[in-house]
Design an enzyme around this catalytic site. Structure first.
Site, short mmCIF file in Angstrom:
data_model
loop_
_atom_site.label_atom_id
_atom_site.label_comp_id
_atom_site.label_asym_id
_atom_site.label_seq_id
_atom_site.Cartn_x
_atom_site.Cartn_y
_atom_site.Cartn_z
N ALA A 110 29.50 69.08 -27.19
CA ALA A 110 30.42 69.80 -26.31
C ALA A 110 29.75 71.01 -25.67
CB ALA A 110 31.65 70.22 -27.08
N SER A 114 25.53 72.48 -31.24
CA SER A 114 25.68 72.01 -32.62
C SER A 114 24.35 71.50 -33.18
CB SER A 114 26.77 70.95 -32.72
OG SER A 114 26.26 69.66 -32.52
N SER A 115 23.56 70.86 -32.34
CA SER A 115 22.30 70.30 -32.82
C SER A 115 21.33 71.40 -33.28
CB SER A 115 21.67 69.47 -31.70
OG SER A 115 20.41 69.03 -32.07
N ALA A 116 21.19 72.44 -32.47
CA ALA A 116 20.29 73.54 -32.84
C ALA A 116 20.79 74.26 -34.09
CB ALA A 116 20.16 74.53 -31.69
N ASP A 158 19.68 77.67 -27.23
CA ASP A 158 20.40 77.26 -28.44
C ASP A 158 19.65 77.62 -29.72
OD1 ASP A 158 22.04 76.27 -26.49
OD2 ASP A 158 22.25 74.27 -27.34
O1 PMV Z 1 26.11 72.82 -22.03
P1 PMV Z 1 24.73 73.15 -22.47
O2 PMV Z 1 24.66 73.85 -23.78
O3 PMV Z 1 23.83 71.96 -22.38
O4 PMV Z 1 24.20 74.28 -21.47
C1 PMV Z 1 23.47 74.05 -20.31
C2 PMV Z 1 23.13 75.36 -19.66
C3 PMV Z 1 22.49 75.20 -18.29
O5 PMV Z 1 22.33 76.50 -17.78
C4 PMV Z 1 23.37 74.40 -17.37
C5 PMV Z 1 21.13 74.51 -18.40
C6 PMV Z 1 20.02 75.31 -19.07
O6 PMV Z 1 19.03 74.68 -19.48
O7 PMV Z 1 20.10 76.53 -19.15
#
Ligand code: PMV
Length: 327
Positions: A110, A114-116, A158
């Protein structure tokens, strides 16, 4: 005797997507954690079990055998953990079998990291069990390596937040800086339940940026200004300002095409219920939204998100990064 460790999940408070183009972002560790309990085995096998996902597998010399659940899913979910454990054992010259049990309170897939959180918890518990003196920096590096190999996310947001906790300012060229935040930032997080792909959403923004560079440039500048003002509001504990800035940030994310109906629905419900501000968090196109609310309004906002079809929970900033749990 086993050792249990835990690590927190994250939300991006401000600056997602624009961060890919060099703008700053603010990331927050939240009080939802992943837990890992590690015990030594009498053989040399690595046994992984996830209680939430009902998956378990035995790994020996790269040979993966699923015990419980779907093979493909088990491989995918356990791959970063396996990589991290392998890396630790190699680096510190250990040759032992381990039983690792993972339990998590973080919604999976979501955008909450969670994985990290799982990998940072596993690395911390393995290090402590084997009495290896691993610094937070070591945990971060190992979690980062494992996450990059599997998820290919270059920023390392993360792993950093799961390891160090608190609030971090992140920018591509300068990396991470701890942020001073006076409030615990009371949030309601609403999971739309709509699956999304970070890669697809990042690609969307790239297309629009390439097509309309002169239009998107001021959007990026506005995103930067929002983060700068948010840093100040965090320091001064100005919740109302933070709410307004969240609304502005969401409008920019909407403009570059990464919101969707499911997110708009929950965001509107939260605002109607008295949230100070609300926005999508992470990649968008589904996934989660966050709403900022005063303590007395949190429950109402939560109920409104639930009635609108979301899966909400209340979350706050936590300063506790990866840590050993004393039971
Ligand atoms: O939803 P997530 O945790 O995959 O966040 C992506 C965040 C972005 O800024 C859209 C991409 C990134 O690598 O920073």
């Amino acid at each position: 005797m086993g050792v249990t460790a835990s690590a927190p999940a994250k939300v991006i408070l401000f600056g997602e997507h624009f961060v890919v183009y060099g703008e700053p972002a603010i990331v927050l560790a939240i009080d939802r954690r992943a837990y890992a309990k590690t015990e030594k085995r009498s053989d040399k096998l690595l046994h992984l079990r996830s209680t939430n996902l009902n998956l378990s597998a035995i790994i020996q010399n790269g040979n993966f055998k699923v015990e419980q659940g779907d093979l493909k899913e088990a491989r995918m979910k356990f791959e970063p953990v396996e990589l991290a454990v392998k890396r630790i054992l190699e680096k510190y010259g250990e040759n032992v079998g381990l039983d690792i049990e993972i339990t998590s309170t973080v919604p999976v897939g979501a955008g909450l990291g969670s994985s990290a959180a799982v990998v940072a918890a596993v690395a911390t518990s393995v290090g402590a069990l084997l009495d290896i003196q691993m610094s937070k920096e070591d945990i971060f590096k190992i979690t980062c390596e494992a996450e990059k190999a599997v998820h290919g996310t270059p920023s390392g947001v993360d792993p950093a937040i799961s390891t160090f906790g608190g609030a971090l300012l992140f920018q591509m060229d300068t990396g991470f800086k701890p942020l001073e935040v006076k409030t615990d930032i009371p949030l309601v997080i609403g999971d739309t339940g709509v699956e999304r792909s970070t890669r697809v959403q990042v690609e969307k923004v790239k297309e629009i940026t390439e097509k309309y560079p002169q239009i998107i440039e001021p959007v990026m500048l506005a995103a930067r200004e929002i983060v700068l003002r948010a840093m100040d509001a965090c320091k001064k504990n100005e919740l109302e300002t933070l709410g307004e800035l969240m609304n502005l940030n969401h409008a920019l994310l909407h403009a570059v095409g990464v919101s969707d109906e499911s997110l708009e629905w929950l965001i509107n419900a939260a605002k109607k219920a008295g949230a100070l501000g609300a926005k999508l968090t992470g990649a968008g196109g589904g996934g989660c939204m966050i709403a900022l609310a005063e303590n007395e309004k949190l429950r109402g906002v939560l109920e409104a998100i639930q009635s609108a079809g979301g899966r909400p929970f209340i979350a706050r900033k936590t300063d506790e990064g990866a840590r050993i749990e004393r039971d």
